[in-house]
Enzyme design. Structure first.
Site, PDB file in Angstrom:
ATOM      1  N   TYR A  85      34.194 -20.251   4.736  1.00  0.00           N
ATOM      2  CA  TYR A  85      34.766 -21.442   4.953  1.00  0.00           C
ATOM      3  C   TYR A  85      35.318 -22.013   3.557  1.00  0.00           C
ATOM      4  CZ  TYR A  85      30.106 -23.240   3.307  1.00  0.00           C
ATOM      5  OH  TYR A  85      29.233 -23.837   2.791  1.00  0.00           O
ATOM      6  N   CYS A  86      35.961 -23.008   3.998  1.00  0.00           N
ATOM      7  CA  CYS A  86      36.652 -23.990   2.821  1.00  0.00           C
ATOM      8  C   CYS A  86      36.357 -25.445   3.230  1.00  0.00           C
ATOM      9  CB  CYS A  86      37.988 -23.752   2.394  1.00  0.00           C
ATOM     10  SG  CYS A  86      39.184 -24.232   3.753  1.00  0.00           S
ATOM     11  N   PHE A  87      37.104 -26.159   2.836  1.00  0.00           N
ATOM     12  CA  PHE A  87      36.588 -27.702   3.146  1.00  0.00           C
ATOM     13  C   PHE A  87      36.803 -28.107   4.606  1.00  0.00           C
ATOM     14  CE2 PHE A  87      37.148 -32.223   3.255  1.00  0.00           C
ATOM     15  CZ  PHE A  87      35.963 -32.726   3.194  1.00  0.00           C
ATOM     16  N   TYR A 110      34.006 -26.620   6.008  1.00  0.00           N
ATOM     17  CA  TYR A 110      32.689 -27.356   5.962  1.00  0.00           C
ATOM     18  C   TYR A 110      32.849 -28.720   6.653  1.00  0.00           C
ATOM     19  CZ  TYR A 110      29.940 -30.561   3.313  1.00  0.00           C
ATOM     20  OH  TYR A 110      28.849 -31.396   2.787  1.00  0.00           O
TER      21      TYR A 110
END
Length: 362
Positions: A95-97, A124
């Site tokens: 995952y990223c932001f 996130y």
């Protein structure tokens, strides 16, 4: 058949699913999830440069700069790290932001390296929102509070009870002047994330009523969520009334035996002993004004003597000479006063085993 990207957030946390965090290290340090590891697409400096480029020149130029910064051997080294994670955790996700460009680029580069690996839709931000909503939801459920003087074993009890929630465990702090551990306390975000995961797991086991340890607004440097504070202020209370010798034995184990062992294990014999002594002195220093300077000095002298005896002989018996007056003259009067303001909510009292049995019968 490749696994699809994920939006079943509940199962991720209940099953302790391994997560690979693609955000920059500074983002990860501010708060992450209990099963996540940092494997960033970009360093802090690279992220800052790409962000500036995005603001000044737009998305296409920012993407172009990102590919220039993460290229060749740098890119190969990062992809190798990601591959190692994917191979070690075939049930995991990345995952990223926001589940956007960084997730998509990582997924694409992994695919080029021969690995199909899914990411979390919404990233996130979506996971974090889900956990905050979990705390808000659980705070509305029926709850009770276990109280008792310092050393009563309240934290032990919430961990032994099926419906207990360990706030201090989530905070990684015991909530008193001597409450810190050898390793740093969690950030506010990490505390809330860990707390919410505890709650999700309890719900998954069918728990619908929760038991919390009696806490103030803060535990160390983190704040108890406002919704939970409000719920605990309304909850019925059961009080552990254990005798002084039993409470002293618990504190001796918590503050002295365990902490000395952990400091030496972390830092080696010489530095470990020094840091252990400093930890105890700092705990005393934090409450010196409330003790009064004369009483503070007397108890500090007893504490420092006890550390010297412990280091030279291995005996911990001398520590009772400062722990007992600390309980009698500081912690007990303060807690008795605080509990008197909640007297109308006290529904049961007894020693540790009696209170535990009472909770289990509810």
């Amino acid at each position: 058949m490749p696994r699809p990207n994920c939006d079943d957030f509940r199962s991720l946390f209940i099953n302790d699913t391994p997560l690979m965090d693609m955000r920059a290290p500074v983002e990860f340090e501010q708060g992450a999830f209990p099963t996540s590891v940092s494997r960033p697409l970009m360093t802090n400096d690279e992220r800052a440069a790409v962000g500036t480029c995005y603001k000044n020149k737009g998305q296409q130029e920012a993407i172009k700069l990102g590919h220039q910064l993460v290229n060749g051997d740098v890119k190969a080294a990062r992809v190798a790290q990601w591959k190692a994670f994917c191979e070690a955790n075939p049930n995991g996700y990345l995952y990223c932001f926001r589940g956007g460009l960084r997730s998509q680029i990582t997924q694409q580069w992994l695919k080029e390296a021969g690995i199909d690996f899914p990411y979390i839709n919404g990233g996130y931000k979506a996971l974090r929102r889900f956990l905050i909503e979990t705390i808000e939801d659980v705070a509305k459920q029926p709850s009770m509070v276990v109280a008792g003087n310092t050393g009563s074993g309240k934290t032990i009890m919430v961990n032994e009870l099926t419906c207990g929630i360990d706030l201090e465990g989530a905070a990684h702090h015991r909530g008193s002047s001597f409450g810190r551990f050898v390793t740093p306390q969690r950030t506010q975000i990490a505390f809330e994330n860990d707390l919410a995961v505890q709650m999700l797991k309890k719900q998954d086991r069918g728990v619908t009523q929760f038991i919390y340890e009696d806490e103030g607004k803060s535990i160390g440097r983190v704040m108890v969520p406002l919704s939970l504070q409000a719920a605990m202020k309304e909850a019925s209370i059961a009080v552990i009334d254990d005798p002084m010798d039993v409470r002293l034995a618990r504190l001796l184990d918590d503050y002295v035996i365990t902490m000395q062992r952990d400091y030496v294990a972390q830092y080696g014999e010489e530095q470990g002993w020094q840091l252990f002594a400093e930890y105890l002195e700092k705990g005393m220093f934090n409450i010196r004004k409330r003790l009064g300077l004369e009483r503070y000095q007397e108890i500090l002298d007893a504490q420092q003597h006890a550390v010297k005896v412990m280091q030279s002989t291995g005996s911990v018996a001398e520590h009772e000479a400062w722990l007992a007056p600390l309980l009698e003259q500081y912690y007990d009067p303060m807690y008795t006063y605080q509990l008197s303001k909640k007297a109308d909510r006290i529904v049961f009292r007894g020693d540790y085993q009696t209170v535990k049995a009472w909770f289990e019968a509810q």
